[in-house]
Design a protein around this motif. Structure first.
Motif, PDB file in Angstrom:
ATOM      1  N   THR A  44      45.129  41.582  36.130  1.00 57.43           N
ATOM      2  CA  THR A  44      46.016  42.300  37.038  1.00 57.43           C
ATOM      3  C   THR A  44      46.120  43.762  36.648  1.00 57.43           C
ATOM      4  O   THR A  44      46.568  44.578  37.441  1.00 57.43           O
ATOM      5  N   ARG A  50      46.816  36.753  35.771  1.00 54.19           N
ATOM      6  CA  ARG A  50      47.543  35.805  36.608  1.00 54.19           C
ATOM      7  C   ARG A  50      46.576  34.720  37.066  1.00 54.19           C
ATOM      8  O   ARG A  50      45.365  34.942  37.159  1.00 54.19           O
ATOM      9  N   HIS A  83      50.330  35.518  29.729  1.00 55.14           N
ATOM     10  CA  HIS A  83      49.495  36.072  30.797  1.00 55.14           C
ATOM     11  C   HIS A  83      50.040  37.427  31.242  1.00 55.14           C
ATOM     12  O   HIS A  83      49.281  38.382  31.428  1.00 55.14           O
ATOM     13  N   ARG A  84      51.345  37.499  31.452  1.00 52.29           N
ATOM     14  CA  ARG A  84      51.966  38.750  31.898  1.00 52.29           C
ATOM     15  C   ARG A  84      51.742  39.874  30.900  1.00 52.29           C
ATOM     16  O   ARG A  84      51.413  40.989  31.270  1.00 52.29           O
ATOM     17  N   VAL A 102      53.286  28.997  35.827  1.00 50.48           N
ATOM     18  CA  VAL A 102      52.062  29.163  36.613  1.00 50.48           C
ATOM     19  C   VAL A 102      52.267  28.624  38.027  1.00 50.48           C
ATOM     20  O   VAL A 102      51.825  29.227  39.005  1.00 50.48           O
ATOM     21  N   LEU A 124      41.574  32.539  36.492  1.00 47.51           N
ATOM     22  CA  LEU A 124      42.459  33.465  35.797  1.00 47.51           C
ATOM     23  C   LEU A 124      41.915  34.876  35.993  1.00 47.51           C
ATOM     24  O   LEU A 124      40.798  35.183  35.586  1.00 47.51           O
ATOM     25  N   SER A 179      51.856  33.066  36.433  1.00 44.54           N
ATOM     26  CA  SER A 179      51.464  33.469  35.086  1.00 44.54           C
ATOM     27  C   SER A 179      52.512  33.054  34.068  1.00 44.54           C
ATOM     28  O   SER A 179      53.693  32.962  34.392  1.00 44.54           O
TER      29      SER A 179
END
Length: 158
Positions: free
Chosen positions: A153, A104, A98-99, A89, A150, A94
């Protein structure tokens, strides 16, 4: 004597924002949907599950952690999880989870999350309770304290 009406507000759970038309992220100038909007609960849970599973596997493979370990050995996955979060992070914005789920972490100013922000966010996230206390913008206390949010994306609806 304490009556039900005296404690009813917390027994009934969190209340909705005063304006029912309020959309999470509005006060932050974020869109309601799509890329750049606040990430929702389902992808957050998916991401933390992926990250925790990977960190547990890393702890088992590299550090000799065994599921059900007692004492300090039981904290190995948490330590790997914290290192993963601070490093990824704080540098890339991320984690792996997260990816995978199209999210992100950014500063509330819109810029990338800084390493100190990632550290504050991670320490509070590891304590769990700050992560489950949310505001009307769906930011956990760990994000509020770190000055982060957060975001989605991907254009997919989660």
């Amino acid at each position: 004597m304490v009556d039900r009406k005296d404690v009813g507000s917390w027994l009934e759970g969190p209340t909705q924002p005063a304006d029912p038309a309020y959309l999470p992220g509005s006060d932050l100038g974020l869109p309601a949907e799509g890329p750049g909007s606040v990430a929702r609960i389902a992808p957050r849970l998916g991401a933390i599950f992926v990250d925790w599973t990977l960190c547990s596997l890393i702890a088992a493979a590299l550090l000799g952690y065994r599921w059900g370990a007692q004492g300090s050995a039981g904290f190995m996955p948490l330590l790997v999880f914290m290192v993963e979060n601070v490093l990824l992070v704080g540098t890339l914005g991320s984690t792996i989870g997260h990816r995978l789920f199209g999210m992100r972490v950014v500063g509330v100013d819109g810029g990338p999350a800084k390493p100190l922000q990632a550290l504050i966010r991670t320490v509070l996230l590891a304590l769990v309770i700050p992560a489950v206390i949310w505001d009307k913008d769906q930011r956990g206390f760990h994000d509020k304290a770190a000055g982060t949010v957060l975001l989605r994306t991907s254009p997919k609806r989660h």
